[in-house]
Design an enzyme around this catalytic site. Structure first.
Site, PDB file in Angstrom:
ATOM      1  N   ALA A  16       0.811  -1.222   0.000  1.00  0.00           N
ATOM      2  CA  ALA A  16       0.000   0.000   0.000  1.00  0.00           C
ATOM      3  C   ALA A  16       0.843   1.270   0.000  1.00  0.00           C
ATOM      4  O   ALA A  16       0.577   2.203   0.757  1.00  0.00           O
ATOM      5  CB  ALA A  16      -0.963  -0.015   1.188  1.00  0.00           C
ATOM      6  N   TYR A  49      12.762  -7.312  -0.922  1.00  0.00           N
ATOM      7  CA  TYR A  49      12.592  -7.827  -2.281  1.00  0.00           C
ATOM      8  C   TYR A  49      12.374  -6.769  -3.347  1.00  0.00           C
ATOM      9  O   TYR A  49      12.410  -7.060  -4.535  1.00  0.00           O
ATOM     10  CB  TYR A  49      11.463  -8.876  -2.330  1.00  0.00           C
ATOM     11  CG  TYR A  49      10.057  -8.297  -2.307  1.00  0.00           C
ATOM     12  CD1 TYR A  49       9.512  -7.804  -1.143  1.00  0.00           C
ATOM     13  CD2 TYR A  49       9.276  -8.257  -3.458  1.00  0.00           C
ATOM     14  CE1 TYR A  49       8.243  -7.262  -1.113  1.00  0.00           C
ATOM     15  CE2 TYR A  49       7.995  -7.741  -3.442  1.00  0.00           C
ATOM     16  CZ  TYR A  49       7.486  -7.247  -2.268  1.00  0.00           C
ATOM     17  OH  TYR A  49       6.231  -6.724  -2.253  1.00  0.00           O
ATOM     18  N   LYS A  50      12.150  -5.533  -2.937  1.00  0.00           N
ATOM     19  CA  LYS A  50      12.091  -4.462  -3.949  1.00  0.00           C
ATOM     20  C   LYS A  50      12.461  -3.133  -3.305  1.00  0.00           C
ATOM     21  O   LYS A  50      12.842  -3.091  -2.140  1.00  0.00           O
ATOM     22  CB  LYS A  50      10.715  -4.402  -4.618  1.00  0.00           C
ATOM     23  CG  LYS A  50       9.546  -4.074  -3.702  1.00  0.00           C
ATOM     24  CD  LYS A  50       8.258  -4.040  -4.529  1.00  0.00           C
ATOM     25  CE  LYS A  50       7.073  -3.667  -3.655  1.00  0.00           C
ATOM     26  NZ  LYS A  50       5.815  -3.707  -4.371  1.00  0.00           N
ATOM     27  N   HIS A  95      -6.009 -12.224  -2.152  1.00  0.00           N
ATOM     28  CA  HIS A  95      -4.846 -11.646  -2.852  1.00  0.00           C
ATOM     29  C   HIS A  95      -5.135 -11.606  -4.351  1.00  0.00           C
ATOM     30  O   HIS A  95      -5.713 -12.546  -4.897  1.00  0.00           O
ATOM     31  CB  HIS A  95      -3.586 -12.503  -2.592  1.00  0.00           C
ATOM     32  CG  HIS A  95      -2.314 -11.778  -2.915  1.00  0.00           C
ATOM     33  ND1 HIS A  95      -1.938 -11.446  -4.202  1.00  0.00           N
ATOM     34  CD2 HIS A  95      -1.330 -11.293  -2.116  1.00  0.00           C
ATOM     35  CE1 HIS A  95      -0.788 -10.803  -4.177  1.00  0.00           C
ATOM     36  NE2 HIS A  95      -0.393 -10.684  -2.922  1.00  0.00           N
ATOM     37  N   ASP A 210      42.493  13.837  -8.473  1.00  0.00           N
ATOM     38  CA  ASP A 210      41.623  13.831  -7.285  1.00  0.00           C
ATOM     39  C   ASP A 210      42.291  14.629  -6.163  1.00  0.00           C
ATOM     40  O   ASP A 210      42.720  14.081  -5.154  1.00  0.00           O
ATOM     41  CB  ASP A 210      41.397  12.362  -6.856  1.00  0.00           C
ATOM     42  CG  ASP A 210      40.449  12.230  -5.674  1.00  0.00           C
ATOM     43  OD1 ASP A 210      39.732  13.210  -5.370  1.00  0.00           O
ATOM     44  OD2 ASP A 210      40.431  11.153  -5.056  1.00  0.00           O
TER      45      ASP A 210
HETATM   46  C1  SPV Z   1      36.495   8.385  -3.852  1.00  0.00           C
HETATM   47  O1  SPV Z   1      35.871   7.540  -4.521  1.00  0.00           O
HETATM   48  O2  SPV Z   1      36.768   9.487  -4.305  1.00  0.00           O
HETATM   49  C2  SPV Z   1      36.898   8.090  -2.487  1.00  0.00           C
HETATM   50  C3  SPV Z   1      37.235   6.722  -2.096  1.00  0.00           C
HETATM   51  O3  SPV Z   1      37.015   9.002  -1.712  1.00  0.00           O
HETATM   52  S1  SPV Z   1      38.929   6.536  -2.287  1.00  0.00           S
HETATM   53  O4  SPV Z   1      39.235   6.639  -3.696  1.00  0.00           O
HETATM   54  O5  SPV Z   1      39.263   5.221  -1.760  1.00  0.00           O
HETATM   55  O6  SPV Z   1      39.606   7.584  -1.528  1.00  0.00           O
HETATM   56 MG    MG Z   2      37.242  10.860  -2.649  1.00  0.00          MG
END
Ligand code: SPV
Ligand code: MG
Length: 437
Positions: A16, A49-50, A95, A210
């Site tokens: 529901a 399940y969903k 059901h 990064d």
């Molecule tokens: C990312 O995916 O940017 C993370 C995880 O911070 S790691 O790459 O392990 O730092």
């Molecule tokens: Mg990261």
């Protein structure tokens, strides 16, 4: 004295989540057989399940118990009916006949066997065609869900699932894969619960390292593209969160976009990805200073459902278990909702040792794992060791890059595109991948 005729008990199990005329039809028919008891599936039962329902149990119960055909609502804790049937011993089970096939087929057979024991009967009204919660849900998804509803989804998932499964998404297309992909295994519908906006893969997609050179505005604009075409929750990798004075602005933007959680790592100085071997110029923040950032997020968030996850880098920087535990205690006390204990070991031994010790603390909060280097670990082992959230942090980008490079190479090598044609998605399929109407 005249003996009162015993009214028959009629059991109807349902989720529901989105009530439509099909539900009303079933309840109306059921009420013709006696007093209707609705076994309302709990959030955990549904998410076993969903997808987790849009409305939580309490809200769904309020709606169902006010339908005139319903006498009483009880929780049904599993997809399986047997437990409640044995408890209630209804004279009738009603059901829709749609459960004769598909994922609920075995559930039906078990229910029939159970009610037979006291002579109960199964009534299966014809399923109302062209209408189902799934059809309505797909329509809602096309319109897009409200940021507020999306923000709260992660907390609800953590409360109702053994383990919540998040996968890295670096653009709208990967978001669509996470949104739609399903895999049926042992009668269970497996899918990813949400997306990880990774600083690593988001930066790499933009051709940058990064190291926070992709700023938050740019990160948020790419995640908005994912939000446009998905409905699942998103966890945001905020590196160390930036300057504490800027955090309220970041949180406001994330919440407005519908992000469910921020993960901040306890490092300072120029950002370097944690999976680099050489971490000698990386410094960890003082735990008390980092705790102030956690508090700042807690104060600035609009909704308590927006989760702040503290990421501990002690193991990455070669420090021991005691340092990690000391930090977990401090971060938990300052308001963190969960702890990501990061590691770049080949096995999960280190993080399991952490979990074992931290579990004994009165400040214990749910644990998060990022199994990039210890990828052999199974989700069931993470669960057994107290982890509630698993983030597969980079696999989609890692899959895409060699595939694209290989296609480019093949064209150069052969002087034409024919050879690679058979190995890549047909044009017909790609133009129909995204619906146009
Ligand atoms: C990312 O995916 O940017 C993370 C995880 O911070 S790691 O790459 O392990 O730092
Ligand atoms: Mg990261």
């Amino acid at each position: 004295m005249k003996k009162k005729k015993k009214v028959s008990k009629v059991y109807v199990g349902m989720s529901a989540d989105i009530i439509h005329e099909g539900h009303i039809n079933i309840l109306k028919i059921a009420s013709g057989y006696g007093e209707v008891i609705v076994g309302l599936l709990t959030d955990s039962a549904i998410s076993s399940y969903k997808k987790i329902p849009y409305l939580n149990y309490k809200r769904r119960k309020t709606i169902v118990q006010n339908i005139k055909y319903v006498k009483k609502v009880v929780p049904q804790f599993t997809l399986d009916y047997v437990e409640n049937l044995k408890l209630i011993k209804p004279n009738y089970l009603v059901h829709g006949d749609d459960w004769k096939i598909g994922i609920q087929r075995k559930t039906r057979l078990r229910a029939i066997k159970t009610i037979k024991k006291w002579g109960g009967k199964l009534i299966e009204p014809q399923y109302t065609k062209n209408i189902s919660s799934t059809i309505i849900k797909n329509k809602i998804r096309e319109i897009g869900n409200s940021p507020r509803d999306r923000v709260s989804q992660l907390r609800r998932l953590l409360n109702s699932k053994n383990i919540t499964r998040i996968l890295e998404s670096h653009n709208a297309l990967t978001g669509i894969i996470i949104e739609n992909l399903k895999f049926i295994k042992k009668n269970t519908n497996l899918e990813f619960d949400g997306m990880w906006s990774s600083s690593l893969t988001d930066s790499a997609t933009k051709g940058k390292p990064d190291n926070s050179s992709v700023d938050f505005s740019s990160r948020i604009s790419s995640l908005n593209e994912m939000m446009d075409v998905t409905s699942k929750p998103l966890v945001f990798d905020a590196d160390n969160g930036g300057q504490i004075e800027h955090l309220p602005f970041l949180i406001r933007s994330l919440e407005r976009a519908g992000v469910s959680s921020i993960i901040m790592e306890d490092k300072i100085g120029l950002k370097r990805n944690s999976l680099f071997n050489d971490q000698k110029n990386t410094q960890q923040d003082k735990p008390e200073t980092f705790a102030k950032k956690i508090k700042k997020v807690c104060e600035s968030r609009f909704s308590d459902d927006f989760l702040v996850i503290a990421r501990i880098e002690s193991f990455i920087l070669g420090k021991g278990l005691n340092d990690a535990i000391r930090r977990a205690e401090i971060y938990s006390k300052s308001g963190a909702d969960a702890i990501l204990i990061h590691s770049k070991e080949k096995t999960p031994k280190q993080i399991f040792a952490f979990a074992k010790k931290f579990k004994k603390s009165k400040n214990f909060i749910p644990l998060v794992s990022v199994p990039s280097t210890y990828s052999r670990v199974y989700e069931k082992d993470l669960v057994n060791n107290g982890f509630k959230l698993v983030i597969y942090a980079n696999q989609l980008l890692r899959a895409a890059y060699p595939a694209m490079e290989n296609a480019a190479k093949s064209i150069l090598k052969n002087g034409r595109a024919y050879e690679i044609d058979k190995k890549i998605i047909p044009i017909k399929k790609i133009i129909n991948l995204i619906k146009n109407d």
